[in-house]
Every structure is written in C-alpha cells, then in structure tokens.
Design a protein around this motif. Structure first.
Motif, PDB file in Angstrom:
ATOM      1  N   GLY A  66       1.048  -0.666   0.275  1.00  0.00           N
ATOM      2  CA  GLY A  66      -0.270   0.398   0.389  1.00  0.00           C
ATOM      3  C   GLY A  66       0.578   1.040   0.104  1.00  0.00           C
ATOM      4  N   PHE A  67       1.795   1.335  -0.354  1.00  0.00           N
ATOM      5  CA  PHE A  67       2.882   2.133   0.098  1.00  0.00           C
ATOM      6  C   PHE A  67       4.187   2.400  -1.175  1.00  0.00           C
ATOM      7  N   PHE A  68       5.099   1.067  -0.876  1.00  0.00           N
ATOM      8  CA  PHE A  68       5.665   1.352  -2.411  1.00  0.00           C
ATOM      9  C   PHE A  68       5.463   0.940  -3.647  1.00  0.00           C
ATOM     10  N   PRO A  69       4.472   0.151  -4.301  1.00  0.00           N
ATOM     11  CA  PRO A  69       4.206  -0.070  -5.663  1.00  0.00           C
ATOM     12  C   PRO A  69       3.490   0.524  -5.800  1.00  0.00           C
ATOM     13  N   PHE A  70       2.604   2.295  -5.183  1.00  0.00           N
ATOM     14  CA  PHE A  70       2.561   3.367  -5.750  1.00  0.00           C
ATOM     15  C   PHE A  70       2.932   4.069  -7.312  1.00  0.00           C
ATOM     16  N   PHE A  71       4.484   4.113  -6.054  1.00  0.00           N
ATOM     17  CA  PHE A  71       5.872   5.259  -6.615  1.00  0.00           C
ATOM     18  C   PHE A  71       6.786   4.049  -7.373  1.00  0.00           C
ATOM     19  N   ILE A  72       6.421   2.741  -7.566  1.00  0.00           N
ATOM     20  CA  ILE A  72       6.685   1.151  -8.682  1.00  0.00           C
ATOM     21  C   ILE A  72       6.093   1.804  -9.356  1.00  0.00           C
ATOM     22  N   PHE A  73       5.344   1.506 -10.198  1.00  0.00           N
ATOM     23  CA  PHE A  73       3.993   2.052 -10.888  1.00  0.00           C
ATOM     24  C   PHE A  73       4.525   3.344 -11.527  1.00  0.00           C
ATOM     25  N   ALA A 153      11.600  -6.770 -18.393  1.00  0.00           N
ATOM     26  CA  ALA A 153      10.604  -8.270 -18.200  1.00  0.00           C
ATOM     27  C   ALA A 153      10.593  -9.376 -16.785  1.00  0.00           C
ATOM     28  N   VAL A 154      12.337  -8.723 -16.352  1.00  0.00           N
ATOM     29  CA  VAL A 154      12.101  -9.295 -14.827  1.00  0.00           C
ATOM     30  C   VAL A 154      11.388  -8.456 -14.281  1.00  0.00           C
ATOM     31  N   THR A 155      11.362  -6.569 -14.342  1.00  0.00           N
ATOM     32  CA  THR A 155      10.070  -6.363 -13.305  1.00  0.00           C
ATOM     33  C   THR A 155       9.035  -6.586 -13.575  1.00  0.00           C
ATOM     34  N   SER A 156       8.372  -7.368 -14.932  1.00  0.00           N
ATOM     35  CA  SER A 156       6.925  -7.789 -14.990  1.00  0.00           C
ATOM     36  C   SER A 156       6.998  -8.974 -14.339  1.00  0.00           C
ATOM     37  N   VAL A 157       7.854  -9.511 -14.159  1.00  0.00           N
ATOM     38  CA  VAL A 157       7.416 -11.096 -13.688  1.00  0.00           C
ATOM     39  C   VAL A 157       6.769 -10.762 -11.795  1.00  0.00           C
ATOM     40  N   ALA A 158       7.818  -9.830 -11.225  1.00  0.00           N
ATOM     41  CA  ALA A 158       8.219  -9.369 -10.489  1.00  0.00           C
ATOM     42  C   ALA A 158       6.904  -8.806  -9.331  1.00  0.00           C
ATOM     43  N   ILE A 189       8.242  -9.039   0.160  1.00  0.00           N
ATOM     44  CA  ILE A 189       9.576  -8.566  -0.127  1.00  0.00           C
ATOM     45  C   ILE A 189      10.551  -9.317  -1.008  1.00  0.00           C
ATOM     46  N   TRP A 190      10.687 -10.391  -0.721  1.00  0.00           N
ATOM     47  CA  TRP A 190      11.845 -11.143  -1.929  1.00  0.00           C
ATOM     48  C   TRP A 190      10.831 -11.391  -2.863  1.00  0.00           C
ATOM     49  N   PHE A 191       9.865 -11.573  -3.801  1.00  0.00           N
ATOM     50  CA  PHE A 191       9.553 -12.060  -5.135  1.00  0.00           C
ATOM     51  C   PHE A 191       9.330 -10.625  -5.854  1.00  0.00           C
ATOM     52  N   PHE A 192       9.322  -9.650  -5.108  1.00  0.00           N
ATOM     53  CA  PHE A 192       8.550  -7.738  -5.495  1.00  0.00           C
ATOM     54  C   PHE A 192       8.908  -7.336  -5.797  1.00  0.00           C
ATOM     55  N   LEU A 193       9.371  -6.489  -3.940  1.00  0.00           N
ATOM     56  CA  LEU A 193       9.884  -5.415  -4.146  1.00  0.00           C
ATOM     57  C   LEU A 193      11.503  -5.358  -4.304  1.00  0.00           C
ATOM     58  N   LEU A 194      12.040  -6.200  -4.107  1.00  0.00           N
ATOM     59  CA  LEU A 194      13.442  -6.505  -3.908  1.00  0.00           C
ATOM     60  C   LEU A 194      14.030  -6.286  -5.245  1.00  0.00           C
ATOM     61  N   PRO A 195      13.310  -7.533  -6.334  1.00  0.00           N
ATOM     62  CA  PRO A 195      13.840  -7.880  -7.740  1.00  0.00           C
ATOM     63  C   PRO A 195      13.542  -6.274  -8.437  1.00  0.00           C
ATOM     64  N   ILE A 196      12.571  -5.525  -8.435  1.00  0.00           N
ATOM     65  CA  ILE A 196      11.862  -5.101  -9.105  1.00  0.00           C
ATOM     66  C   ILE A 196      13.035  -3.125  -8.905  1.00  0.00           C
ATOM     67  N   VAL A 197      13.226  -3.583  -7.436  1.00  0.00           N
ATOM     68  CA  VAL A 197      14.667  -1.917  -7.013  1.00  0.00           C
ATOM     69  C   VAL A 197      15.976  -2.530  -7.851  1.00  0.00           C
ATOM     70  N   MET A 198      16.237  -3.865  -6.952  1.00  0.00           N
ATOM     71  CA  MET A 198      17.576  -3.894  -7.715  1.00  0.00           C
ATOM     72  C   MET A 198      17.749  -4.157  -9.250  1.00  0.00           C
ATOM     73  N   THR A 199      16.901  -4.115  -9.378  1.00  0.00           N
ATOM     74  CA  THR A 199      16.832  -4.374 -11.588  1.00  0.00           C
ATOM     75  C   THR A 199      16.897  -3.228 -11.895  1.00  0.00           C
ATOM     76  N   VAL A 200      15.636  -2.316 -11.186  1.00  0.00           N
ATOM     77  CA  VAL A 200      16.347  -0.352 -12.042  1.00  0.00           C
ATOM     78  C   VAL A 200      17.030  -0.326 -11.701  1.00  0.00           C
ATOM     79  N   ASN A 201      17.435  -0.452 -10.568  1.00  0.00           N
ATOM     80  CA  ASN A 201      19.500  -0.184 -10.141  1.00  0.00           C
ATOM     81  C   ASN A 201      20.232  -0.204 -11.306  1.00  0.00           C
ATOM     82  N   HIS A 202      20.433  -2.121 -11.670  1.00  0.00           N
ATOM     83  CA  HIS A 202      21.059  -2.103 -12.197  1.00  0.00           C
ATOM     84  C   HIS A 202      20.967  -1.794 -13.902  1.00  0.00           C
ATOM     85  N   ARG A 203      19.814  -1.034 -13.993  1.00  0.00           N
ATOM     86  CA  ARG A 203      19.707  -0.622 -16.013  1.00  0.00           C
ATOM     87  C   ARG A 203      19.978   1.006 -15.227  1.00  0.00           C
TER      88      ARG A 203
END
Length: 412
Positions: A66-73, A153-158, A189-203
């Motif tokens: 209810g907090f992080f997803p608004f910024f992620i989307f 693709a990674v962020t979509s799966v997450a 945490i481990w299948f949604f937030l962390l994969p997305i944030v790490m992937t965005v950072n990597h790019r």
C-alpha cells in the motif's frame, strides 16, 4: 487560445503523477497510523487500540502493498515506453489504476476500525487496480518492437508475484490460513520489491552516473543481475521452507554482489552531485542489509541454540534504508525531470534525505545494540517520528508538481 487544464486534468496528463501523488500521501498516512499504534501499544502516549487486523500484519501490508507500489507503478509507467521505444501508457489505465488502488487503501484503513469485511473489500479493490496497472505495462512489453527487454521482463514478472502476494493476503483475511500470510509476507519482499528495485538500479544507476561524472565507465554486467535475482529468489524459497539456518547461502553472495557494485559504480565519486549521491547512498544499504541477514542466519547455522542476533534490524535496513531511501532519491529525480525543472537536488531535499537515514539507523540499532533493548519501544517510535519529520516536508515540497503544468511548457 487553449483553455488551461483543471487540477484533475493536470494530474492525469502524465501517467506517473497520480501514482506519485497518492504514494506521497500514503507514506505520511501509513506512518502516522503506525506511530499512533506504537505509542498506544507501548503505553508511551494514550492506550492500545483494538484493530480488526493484528497491527504488525496490517503495517506489513500497508508498507509492502500500500505504499511502495504507487511509486513503482508511477516510475514504470514512465520508463517502460522510454526503455522500449513504445507507446505511452493510456491515461485511462494509469488514472483508473491509481483511483482503484487509492480507494482500496482508504477502505483498508476504514476496515481496521469498523471491521475486517471492509478491509477485505479494500484489498479486493486494490487488487483490481493493480491488475489494470500490470495489464497496461504488459501491453507495452509485448507490443514494443523487438529489442533488449530483459529489465522490463524481470520487473513484469516481479509485478505478477506482487499481485499474487496481495491475493494471498486477501485469502488469509478470509480464511486465517497461516501459509497464505507467510507467502504474502515473503512474496512482498523477496519476489516483488527487491527484484524490482535491484533491476531498476542495475539499469539506471550506471546510466545516471555516466551522465554527470567525467570519465565514468559504465559497468552493468547481466551475470551479476541474474546472480542477485537468484539469491533473492533463493532467500524467499528458503524462508517459505523455514530453513532459516541456510539463508546465508543466498544472503552472503547477494551482499558481496551489492558491495561490489557500490564500489564499482562509484559510491564515493557520487558525492560530487547530490542528485546522484542519494541513489548511491540508498543502494549501499542493500549490501549492509544482506550482510546483517547473512550474519544472523550463519549464527543460527553454527549453533541452533543461539538467540536471534539482530531481530528485525536486517529487514528494516532493507525496507527503510534501501527501499524507502531509494524512493526518496529516485522519485525526486523523476519528479523534477518530468516537471521541466533543472535536474539539481535542492538543499532542502538533500537535508531531508540525510535526515531520513536517521530513521533507518535508529530502527536498525534498536535491535542490534544490547544496551538499547530496554529502550527499544521508544526507539521504534522515534524511528517513526523521524520518518514523518523528513517525509512530510519532502511530500509537501514535491506534491504540488503533480498538479502544476511543466515549467518548460511541454505537455505531460
């Protein structure tokens, strides 16, 4: 002469605006509720309140879903078309998803007071909004021209795993099955937030660094991203199997990768440009958090009789130190850039960001320093108050950009 757009039209004119606006408000509301609960529960101020959902699981839901997803989307609504040279997200999808998710959050808060059925309805409405948002992003992914789509693709799966995690939380509310809550917590945490944030950072972090630092060599190997994602998934799977003594097998390699990237990406050099430094500082928390997770698990592996060393310190180093700090840094940058403002971090935002690190440090040290054990409840509350002291002015500073026209006169 064109008629000026209304406030609502200005909010809807760019896909990130409504999501960022609601996320900023929710960052204040979620922590206000949590501080109120902590103060009453520990007898610091007022008395404990009877909520329809156990407070710690309501807090976990509000932060993860209810907090992080608004910024992620909001961020992905902007970057997917740019990453893949594709069409923009339709306003009806972006604004519709925002309204549904915001309405669901309001119902969830109301349900905490008046009864669980209302909270259940709130989660269901949020799921609907989440589904629209994922659909809009997947359309861009699948319809974009053939090119490198590994990051999206990674962020979509997450994002799909995030939807499944929220669905599991909804089913837990309906059935009370502990396994559903375990999956919702782990997936968040481990299948949604962390994969997305790490992937965005990597790019993005090497890209942003290369734009402002002289003689900067971009280091962005994909093998390290795949290894980090494998470690993240491994941690989540081990958690679901309650193999806590073996988490270090995933945590320590992930910590090593994160620390290597912090050094290679130029953490120290980034301090020359504050708008870049905030991203590097936030990313540095990932390596620290995973070291804490790894040390805690390794201690349990060596001796099952050892008490849990750090309590929830590793989790809060990850969620406050890494996730929340990255939100402040990345959203500040995106907001300025898409408001037609110079890409320069003003002194207020820099000071608020540095102060926000205090929230993470206080919450982490409260569970690490033995002498702090007696004061732990007060420190938990203090961490929440520091969050509010920094996040409220940050939100007040950036929210008006979401209903104002761009300073450069460009649309959106």
């Amino acid at each position: 002469m064109n008629k000026p757009l209304s406030v609502w039209q200005q909010i809807a004119v760019a896909p990130h605006r409504s999501m960022f606006l609601i996320g900023a408000l929710q960052g204040v509301a979620a922590m206000l509720w949590w501080v109120f609960d902590l103060a009453g529960r520990y007898g610091i101020a007022g008395s404990a309140t009877a909520w329809s959902i156990t407070p710690i699981w309501a807090h976990a839901f509000l932060m993860m879903y209810g907090f992080f997803p608004f910024f992620i989307f909001g961020f992905l609504f902007t970057t997917y078309p740019n990453w893949m040279n594709a069409g923009k997200i339709p306003p009806r999808h972006a604004f519709g998803a925002s309204l549904l998710m915001a309405g669901g959050v309001v119902l969830f808060y109301l349900g905490l007071v008046v009864g669980k059925p209302v909270a259940v309805a709130g989660v269901a409405v949020m799921l609907a909004g989440w589904g629209i948002a994922v659909y809009a992003l997947l359309r861009v992914l699948f319809n974009a021209p053939r090119q490198d789509k590994r990051h999206p693709a990674v962020t979509s799966v997450a994002l799909v795993f995030g939807w499944l995690g929220m669905a599991a939380y909804l089913l837990w509310l309906l059935t009370g099955q502990a396994l559903l809550l375990d999956f919702a917590r782990t997936a968040g945490i481990w299948f949604f937030l962390l994969p997305i944030v790490m992937t965005v950072n990597h790019r993005m972090i090497p890209f942003f660094s290369s734009r402002v630092l002289e003689n900067y060599v971009v280091v962005r190997p994909y093998w390290i991203l795949w290894l980090m994602l494998a470690c993240t998934a491994g941690h989540g799977i081990l958690l679901l199997r309650e193999a806590h003594a073996y988490l270090w097998l995933a945590d320590l390699p992930l910590a090593a990768c994160a620390l290597y990237l912090s050094f290679t990406w130029g953490l120290l050099r980034s301090f020359r440009v504050s708008l870049l430094a905030v991203l590097h500082i936030a990313f540095a928390w990932l390596g620290l958090a995973m070291l804490l997770f790894g040390a805690q698990s390794l201690a349990l592996f060596v001796s099952a009789d050892e008490p849990v060393w750090f309590g929830l310190a590793p989790l809060h180093a990850l969620t406050i130190g890494y996730f929340a700090s990255m939100v402040l840094g990345m959203v500040s940058r995106v907001t300025l850039g898409h408001a037609g403002q110079p890409l320069v971090l003003d002194r207020l935002t820099w000071l608020l960001f540095i102060g926000f690190q205090g929230s993470a440090l206080i919450r982490v040290l409260a569970d690490i320093v033995p002498a702090a054990a007696r004061l732990a409840p007060d420190l938990y509350l203090l961490a929440g108050l520091v969050w509010l002291a920094c996040f409220v002015p940050w939100a007040a500073h950036y929210i008006p950009y979401y209903w104002r026209p761009r300073a450069d006169g460009k649309p959106g």
